[in-house]
Enzyme design. Structure first.
Site, mmCIF file in Angstrom:
data_model
loop_
_atom_site.group_PDB
_atom_site.id
_atom_site.type_symbol
_atom_site.label_atom_id
_atom_site.label_comp_id
_atom_site.label_asym_id
_atom_site.label_seq_id
_atom_site.Cartn_x
_atom_site.Cartn_y
_atom_site.Cartn_z
ATOM 1 N N HIS A 1 -8.444 -3.859 -7.949
ATOM 2 C CA HIS A 1 -8.450 -2.390 -7.991
ATOM 3 C C HIS A 1 -8.737 -1.957 -9.438
ATOM 4 C CE1 HIS A 1 -6.044 -3.042 -4.360
ATOM 5 N NE2 HIS A 1 -6.172 -1.772 -4.046
ATOM 6 N N CYS B 1 -3.080 6.925 -5.019
ATOM 7 C CA CYS B 1 -2.818 5.477 -4.936
ATOM 8 C C CYS B 1 -1.378 5.160 -5.377
ATOM 9 C CB CYS B 1 -3.825 4.681 -5.760
ATOM 10 S SG CYS B 1 -3.781 2.920 -5.355
ATOM 11 N N GLY B 2 -0.558 4.823 -4.398
ATOM 12 C CA GLY B 2 0.861 4.558 -4.699
ATOM 13 C C GLY B 2 1.047 3.332 -5.563
ATOM 14 N N CYS C 1 0.859 -1.177 0.000
ATOM 15 C CA CYS C 1 0.000 0.000 0.000
ATOM 16 C C CYS C 1 0.899 1.232 0.000
ATOM 17 C CB CYS C 1 -0.907 -0.014 1.222
ATOM 18 S SG CYS C 1 -2.010 1.404 1.246
ATOM 19 N N GLY C 2 0.809 2.003 -1.077
ATOM 20 C CA GLY C 2 1.700 3.158 -1.235
ATOM 21 C C GLY C 2 1.361 4.280 -0.280
ATOM 22 N N HIS C 3 0.083 4.662 -0.233
ATOM 23 C CA HIS C 3 -0.256 5.766 0.683
ATOM 24 C C HIS C 3 0.016 5.327 2.119
ATOM 25 C CE1 HIS C 3 -4.087 3.964 2.107
ATOM 26 N NE2 HIS C 3 -3.925 4.823 3.091
HETATM 27 O O1 PYC Z 1 -1.745 3.839 -2.093
HETATM 28 O O2 PYC Z 1 -1.251 1.848 -2.844
HETATM 29 C C1 PYC Z 1 -2.026 2.630 -2.327
HETATM 30 C C2 PYC Z 1 -3.369 2.164 -1.912
HETATM 31 C C3 PYC Z 1 -3.908 0.928 -2.127
HETATM 32 C C4 PYC Z 1 -5.186 0.957 -1.578
HETATM 33 C C5 PYC Z 1 -5.392 2.199 -1.019
HETATM 34 N N1 PYC Z 1 -4.255 2.924 -1.245
#
Ligand code: PYC
Length: 309
Positions: free
Chosen positions: A206, A236-237, A91-93
């Site tokens: 996703h 979304c990272g 999960c990036g964020h």
């Molecule tokens: O930032 O990768 C992300 C992420 C995945 C689901 C919610 N944020």
């Protein structure tokens, strides 16, 4: 009366998307690789996930992050991400939220760190100005121009790519990427997810729509449907990593060149990549803010102690 379960957490948000970091009170998952520990979490302690993430204590928007000891050599921390419907590879964020939370706790100073995740170790950097960058897991496009039939819409072309989670990415569509249109976007992307699954890709959980941004210096705006019905308030990272993998595969973004991705709420991540064989290593940069230091209580007498299920 039995004492309530006490779970010490730190809440942050990254570009509007919240992360709940579990510091104390989490389950004992053993000392194996994180890919095995996430299975133990799922099979033996899933009620902990729903306790933290389920309503009324949590919500579909909040991503949980269980801080654990790393297994991979050279990592200082380990983390397992989860949400109201299950577990996330990466999960990036959440990684940006984790790094800012560790700095808030005084556990790190600006500089590099390595974090173990169920899909492999990642390198992160806390910059002196408080921004965080991380080098994501190797990312790649798996399908180009897959045709999906959406009842009532017709044929839609998409790409499928891995950026630490599986994404269906759509550039050509008739949707308005505006906050006021979230209900319609959620409905559209949910139908896309069903169509992708029906096409033989049930692991793609996703869905990411792209469109133009009106903000100077921004390359693109996105709307990202996460597993469940929540949309990502951040760009979304892992979704930005999947986008970089597609841009790289199409020769539309050079190694090291910057891609600025805006979310549906107007928050921004900066991305770039380097090559690793036929995959790419994305570097994503963003900011997070700590919102709360708190202890969750789960009273065994509470009929919704483990969430509304
Ligand atoms: O930032 O990768 C992300 C992420 C995945 C689901 C919610 N944020």
């Amino acid at each position: 009366m039995a004492a309530p379960l006490r779970i010490k957490v730190l809440d942050s948000h990254t570009g509007g998307e919240p992360t709940r970091l579990v510091l104390e009170g989490g389950p004992d998952l053993g000392a194996g690789p994180l890919s095995e520990r996430v299975k133990v979490f799922k099979e033996q302690h899933d009620a902990f996930r729903t306790t933290v993430e389920g309503e009324p204590r949590g919500s579909e928007v909040m991503v949980g992050a269980l801080l654990c000891a790393p297994h991979e050599p050279g990592c200082q921390f380990g983390v397992i991400f989860f949400n109201n419907v299950g577990y996330l590879g990466m999960c990036g964020h959440g990684t940006i939220g984790l790094v800012v939370s560790l700095a808030h706790l005084g556990r790190i100073k600006p500089g590099a760190l390595k974090i173990d995740t169920p899909v492999g170790p990642i390198e992160a950097m806390l910059h002196p100005n408080g921004e965080v960058s991380f080098n994501n897991v190797p990312s790649y496009r798996r399908e180009k121009d897959l045709s999906l039939y959406l009842p009532g819409v017709g044929d839609v072309m998409c790409d499928l790519a891995w950026g630490g989670n599986w994404f269906c990415l759509i550039q050509d569509h008739d949707q308005k990427l505006e906050l006021a249109n979230v209900a319609q976007l959620t409905d559209y992307t949910s139908r896309v997810r069903q169509a992708v699954s029906d096409s033989g890709f049930p692991e793609v959980d996703h869905v990411e729509l792209f469109g133009p941004s009106t903000t100077a210096g921004v390359n693109s705006r996105n709307f990202v449907l996460c597993p469940g019905k929540a949309y990502d308030r951040s760009p979304c990272g892992t979704g930005t990593s999947a986008k970089l993998a597609c841009l790289a595969a199409d020769g539309q973004l050079a190694v090291g060149a910057e891609w600025v991705q805006e979310s549906i709420v107007g928050s921004v991540f900066r991305g770039k990549y380097r090559k690793q064989g036929d995959k790419i290593i994305p570097t994503i940069t963003g900011t997070a803010h700590v919102m709360a230091e708190t202890t969750l209580l789960a009273d065994p007498a509470d009929p919704f102690a483990t969430g509304i299920r």
